[in-house]
Design an enzyme around this catalytic site. Structure first.
Site, mmCIF file in Angstrom:
data_model
loop_
_atom_site.group_PDB
_atom_site.id
_atom_site.type_symbol
_atom_site.label_atom_id
_atom_site.label_comp_id
_atom_site.label_asym_id
_atom_site.label_seq_id
_atom_site.Cartn_x
_atom_site.Cartn_y
_atom_site.Cartn_z
ATOM 1 N N PHE A 1 0.847 -1.185 0.000
ATOM 2 C CA PHE A 1 0.000 0.000 0.000
ATOM 3 C C PHE A 1 0.882 1.235 0.000
ATOM 4 O O PHE A 1 1.736 1.384 0.862
ATOM 5 C CB PHE A 1 -0.959 0.028 1.192
ATOM 6 C CG PHE A 1 -1.920 1.179 1.104
ATOM 7 C CD1 PHE A 1 -3.001 1.128 0.233
ATOM 8 C CD2 PHE A 1 -1.717 2.336 1.838
ATOM 9 C CE1 PHE A 1 -3.877 2.209 0.103
ATOM 10 C CE2 PHE A 1 -2.582 3.428 1.713
ATOM 11 C CZ PHE A 1 -3.658 3.357 0.846
ATOM 12 N N LYS B 1 2.183 9.227 8.680
ATOM 13 C CA LYS B 1 1.347 8.797 9.810
ATOM 14 C C LYS B 1 1.737 9.343 11.200
ATOM 15 O O LYS B 1 1.208 10.366 11.605
ATOM 16 C CB LYS B 1 1.240 7.275 9.818
ATOM 17 C CG LYS B 1 0.364 6.795 8.647
ATOM 18 C CD LYS B 1 -0.166 5.407 8.839
ATOM 19 C CE LYS B 1 -1.289 5.085 7.879
ATOM 20 N NZ LYS B 1 -0.877 4.585 6.566
ATOM 21 N N ASP C 1 9.142 2.580 1.910
ATOM 22 C CA ASP C 1 7.938 3.274 2.369
ATOM 23 C C ASP C 1 7.751 2.941 3.844
ATOM 24 O O ASP C 1 7.296 1.859 4.193
ATOM 25 C CB ASP C 1 6.727 2.821 1.535
ATOM 26 C CG ASP C 1 5.429 3.478 1.984
ATOM 27 O OD1 ASP C 1 5.398 4.029 3.111
ATOM 28 O OD2 ASP C 1 4.438 3.429 1.230
HETATM 29 C C1 PLP Z 1 -1.124 4.898 5.127
HETATM 30 C C2 PLP Z 1 -0.040 4.566 4.184
HETATM 31 C C3 PLP Z 1 0.213 5.350 3.046
HETATM 32 C C4 PLP Z 1 -0.682 6.501 2.642
HETATM 33 O O1 PLP Z 1 -0.668 7.531 3.561
HETATM 34 P P1 PLP Z 1 -1.791 8.687 3.484
HETATM 35 O O2 PLP Z 1 -1.348 9.653 4.533
HETATM 36 O O3 PLP Z 1 -3.102 8.051 3.756
HETATM 37 O O4 PLP Z 1 -1.724 9.258 2.125
HETATM 38 C C5 PLP Z 1 1.293 5.028 2.258
HETATM 39 N N1 PLP Z 1 2.082 3.985 2.550
HETATM 40 C C6 PLP Z 1 1.883 3.206 3.627
HETATM 41 C C7 PLP Z 1 2.809 2.075 3.908
HETATM 42 C C8 PLP Z 1 0.799 3.460 4.475
HETATM 43 O O5 PLP Z 1 0.566 2.654 5.514
#
Ligand code: PLP
Length: 396
Positions: A137, A252, A223
């Site tokens: 994600f 986050k 990420d």
């Molecule tokens: C939540 C998340 C995102 C996206 O972050 P947003 O602030 O919702 O745009 C991207 N990568 C990872 C691994 C995430 O858990």
């Protein structure tokens, strides 16, 4: 307003993009929250790994008050003291040498993608493709949802931007085979997959990706939007694996509940961003960055990281104990305070029943209960939360 009235308003006026539970949370303290009808819950969701310091942490409140009285916003036309300081602190504590600030995880990944394209054009003979993994994600912008290895996230958005492909997570050979010598510029992975079901790869996978990138001259992008900023018991998840990326994204937990994201990079890559190459109006704004500084300080010097390590062990042991008592529990895995408990059934009903009994918990990848409580949670609260879960599981 009570729960019912707020739910009615949402349903009437807010874009219908979320399947929400029928409660409105209106107040929080530490690892507890209250809904609009006054019901108390233990919070094992923490705003989906955002509220690392829980709710109403004094350091966060102080940083907000202090900065709100001084200056809220000025624009990146000027230098911004808390932004510069936060960049220095992040670089001091990581592999990185430069930071680009933005407001979310998707934007942080978007910045990483754009930097990769610029670097590829400048130094890799025009290579542009980014390889990521299935069940990953990376966000919901057009580029980041194309990098995301889940069909449901992309459905209905064709045509998608070019230059993204996926390989199975944890499979080094498959990633190597996927590399296109003419096109591939970077490999993008989560060091631990969050949304994909708390999947912790073998150390050799991430180390192998690093070697692969070094051999082929590709960029390695981590990420860490979900697992960074202390979630795993180290400030950054890559520290567990003895591997450093060229680019890392954060968001986050970084802003203590305020929208704050960042893309960190080595100088040799970061220098492909020159004035005018990328920008964000709110990115690195004084308020969010001052809170970011307070969050970082509290994690490192205030004991939150230490508590995460300690409570992570308590939680993991307790969940292993539950696994031995319930045949419906298939697996328990994770690091620090991101732990997944895989069930042999859909977790949706379990989540609903826990909520009724006063425990907020999240389910991801259909069958994985994901524990991502505030890093300041106490042993008593973990025991209480798991007591609720145990009763719910026993009823099935
Ligand atoms: C939540 C998340 C995102 C996206 O972050 P947003 O602030 O919702 O745009 C991207 N990568 C990872 C691994 C995430 O858990």
């Amino acid at each position: 307003m009570n729960n019912r009235q707020i739910v009615k308003l949402t349903e009437r006026y807010v874009a219908n993009t979320y399947a929400r539970y029928p409660i409105a949370l209106v107040r929080g303290k530490g690892a507890r929250v209250w809904d609009a009808d006054g019901k108390e819950y233990l919070d094992f969701v923490g705003g989906i790994a955002v509220n690392a310091l829980g709710h109403g942490h004094p350091a966060v409140m102080r940083a907000i008050r202090q900065q709100a009285a001084r200056l809220l916003h000025v624009s990146n036309l000027y230098h911004i003291a808390p932004q510069s300081e936060l960049a220095r602190e992040l670089c001091r504590r990581s592999f990185a040498e430069r930071v680009f600030f933005c407001n979310s995880g998707a934007e942080a990944n978007e910045a990483a993608i754009k930097l990769t394209r610029r670097y590829g054009a400048e130094w890799l003979g025009g290579k542009y493709e980014i390889l990521s993994t299935y069940n990953s994600f990376h966000g919901r912008t057009l580029a980041t949802l194309t990098a995301t290895g889940q069909e449901k996230v992309r459905a209905g958005y064709d045509p998608l931007p070019a230059g993204f492909r996926q390989a199975p997570y944890g499979d080094l050979k498959a990633m190597e085979a996927a590399i296109d010598e003419e096109k591939t510029a970077a490999i993008l992975v989560e060091p631990i997959q969050g949304e994909g079901g708390v999947v912790v790869p073998d150390k050799s996978y991430l180390q192998g990706l690093r070697e692969l990138c070094d051999q082929k001259g590709l960029l390695l992008i981590f990420d860490e939007v979900q697992v960074g900023m202390g979630r795993t018991g180290k400030l950054f998840a890559y520290e567990h694996f003895g591997v450093e990326p060229d680019i890392m994204t954060l968001a986050k937990a970084m802003g203590g509940g305020l929208p704050l994201g960042a893309m960190l990079a080595k100088e040799k890559v970061a220098r492909s961003f020159v004035p005018g190459a990328h920008a964000s109006t709110f990115g690195g704004n004084p308020l969010a960055c001052n809170v970011g500084l307070a969050v970082l300080k509290t994690l490192v010097q205030g004991g939150a990281l230490k508590n995460c390590v300690k409570m992570g062990k308590v939680l993991f042991q307790a969940l292993l104990g539950m696994k031995s008592r319930f045949s419906s529990i298939r697996d328990v895995r994770g690091k620090g305070l991101i732990v997944g408990m895989e069930l042999d059934l859909d977790g949706t009903r379990i989540v609903e029943e826990c909520m009724k009994a006063g425990l907020l918990i999240n389910c991801t990848a259909h069958k994985v209960l994901r524990f991502i409580p505030p890093l300041i949670i106490g042993e008593k609260e973990i025991e209480r939360g798991l007591g609720i879960l145990e009763k719910v599981l026993a009823r099935r």
